[in-house]
Design a protein around this motif. Structure first.
Motif, PDB file in Angstrom:
ATOM      1  N   LEU A 125       0.736  -1.232  -0.246  1.00  0.00           N
ATOM      2  CA  LEU A 125      -0.088  -0.056  -0.018  1.00  0.00           C
ATOM      3  C   LEU A 125       0.750   1.313   0.007  1.00  0.00           C
ATOM      4  CD1 LEU A 125      -2.730  -0.934   2.441  1.00  0.00           C
ATOM      5  CD2 LEU A 125      -3.081  -0.578   0.294  1.00  0.00           C
ATOM      6  N   ARG A 126       1.827   1.375   0.841  1.00  0.00           N
ATOM      7  CA  ARG A 126       2.690   2.595   1.057  1.00  0.00           C
ATOM      8  C   ARG A 126       3.285   3.064  -0.385  1.00  0.00           C
ATOM      9  NH1 ARG A 126       5.475   5.040   5.544  1.00  0.00           N
ATOM     10  NH2 ARG A 126       7.123   6.310   4.881  1.00  0.00           N
ATOM     11  N   PRO A 127       3.597   2.081  -1.322  1.00  0.00           N
ATOM     12  CA  PRO A 127       4.210   2.914  -2.755  1.00  0.00           C
ATOM     13  C   PRO A 127       2.876   3.240  -3.387  1.00  0.00           C
ATOM     14  CG  PRO A 127       5.102   0.631  -2.180  1.00  0.00           C
ATOM     15  CD  PRO A 127       4.233   0.827  -1.158  1.00  0.00           C
ATOM     16  N   LEU A 128       1.934   2.629  -3.229  1.00  0.00           N
ATOM     17  CA  LEU A 128       0.849   3.137  -3.910  1.00  0.00           C
ATOM     18  C   LEU A 128       0.145   4.553  -3.588  1.00  0.00           C
ATOM     19  CD1 LEU A 128      -1.354  -0.058  -4.334  1.00  0.00           C
ATOM     20  CD2 LEU A 128       0.323   0.949  -6.059  1.00  0.00           C
ATOM     21  N   VAL A 129       0.144   4.866  -2.106  1.00  0.00           N
ATOM     22  CA  VAL A 129      -0.287   6.288  -1.424  1.00  0.00           C
ATOM     23  C   VAL A 129       0.931   7.028  -2.109  1.00  0.00           C
ATOM     24  CG1 VAL A 129      -0.735   7.461   0.541  1.00  0.00           C
ATOM     25  CG2 VAL A 129      -1.533   4.977  -0.009  1.00  0.00           C
TER      26      VAL A 129
END
Length: 308
Positions: A125-129
């Protein structure tokens, strides 16, 4: 002189795993409290202050107590409990979380070792946010299954005693107050608490986490290839990382997605699956709950702090 490593709680599940990982390390000196002094607070304080790095494998309150017993400014700490996961002044010990996170860990005196459940969702998730493909307020649900070792000694003993009669799939966290939600929210860069609904399987260790995404309500709907590219680019930029991104593929099933496949290692592999016509995607991560999820991550963080 060899660095002195003290494992406070070395006889618990995580402590035993760390001891096993360090057993053949000739570059370290493992110091242990003699059995007859194990329950003495003074003995814990003595060994905590004698260590170059103290690894805490304890319940939250005991971990906080151990930190309070350190009176010098030289002992570095890796805490495997949940006590300091989002605490000020503590670096989060997921080395692949950001491009410079390994450097942050290497220079820190206080490391909060990650929980097993949040690492997979944070990795996906962190890379997408960060890339702007998902907004911080996107509604997130996390599912998955973990080996029973994640429940510590009581659950291990219960599953071993029941053998084949133990539950093959036991959902828990049904109060929606899972202890790992705060760190998942913080380090996945989410502005709202996600729903975390984990399960335990009848196998000792290993895990799969799954984040389903309903993307249709976004102003700009990313494709599965967009999601995969952002995640792949994130981990490709991290030198020496142990997180691998599987090639993007359209498959009904993949036998390699097995919760036990990375047991005994510190590795993680993430997958992206999508149906662009439906604007839906799945983000999967496979790793060892006692490896990358606990002891393996602790040793990785120790080595970063020692510069090895």
């Amino acid at each position: 002189m060899k660095p002195k490593i003290f494992i406070d709680g070395e006889h618990g599940t995580t402590g035993l795993q760390i001891r096993a990982l360090l057993a053949e390390r000739g570059d370290l000196e493992i110091i242990s409290i003699p059995a007859e002094r194990r329950k003495e607070t003074a003995a814990r304080a003595e060994f905590l202050n004698a260590a170059d790095i103290a690894i805490l494998c304890l319940p939250d309150d005991a971990a906080k107590e151990s930190v309070s017993l350190i009176t010098n400014d030289t002992t570095k700490v890796i805490d495997a409990s949940t006590a300091h996961r989002v605490a000020e002044g503590w670096a989060y010990g997921f080395a692949e979380m950001d491009r410079d996170q390994a450097k942050t860990i290497a220079s820190a005196k206080r490391i909060a070792n990650p929980g097993c459940w949040p690492q997979g969702p944070i990795a996906t998730l962190r890379p997408l946010v960060t890339a702007g493909l998902l907004p911080a307020d996107f509604p997130i649900t996390v599912n998955g299954i973990s080996g029973y070792s994640g429940g510590g000694r009581p659950m291990i003993e219960d599953y071993v005693a029941k053998g084949e009669d133990a539950s093959e799939f036991l959902p828990y966290g049904l109060t929606l107050q899972h202890k790992h939600v705060p760190e998942l929210r913080a380090y996945a860069k989410l502005s709202h608490d996600p729903i975390m609904q984990p399960a335990v399987g009848n196998f000792a260790q290993g895990m799969i986490t799954v984040v389903p995404l309903q993307l249709g309500g976004l102003d700009h709907v990313p494709s599965g290839a967009d999601l995969h590219a952002a995640i792949a680019d994130h981990f490709a930029a991290i030198k020496g990382g142990v997180v691998e991104v599987a090639p993007y593929a359209h498959l009904e099933r993949m036998p390699e997605i097995d919760p036990e496949v990375y047991n005994g290692t510190n590795r993680m592999k993430v997958y992206v699956f999508a149906n662009d016509k439906r604007a839906q995607a799945l983000l999967l991560a496979v790793y060892d709950n006692l490896g990358k999820g606990a002891s393996g991550a602790a040793v990785q963080n120790m080595d970063l702090m020692l510069g090895t």
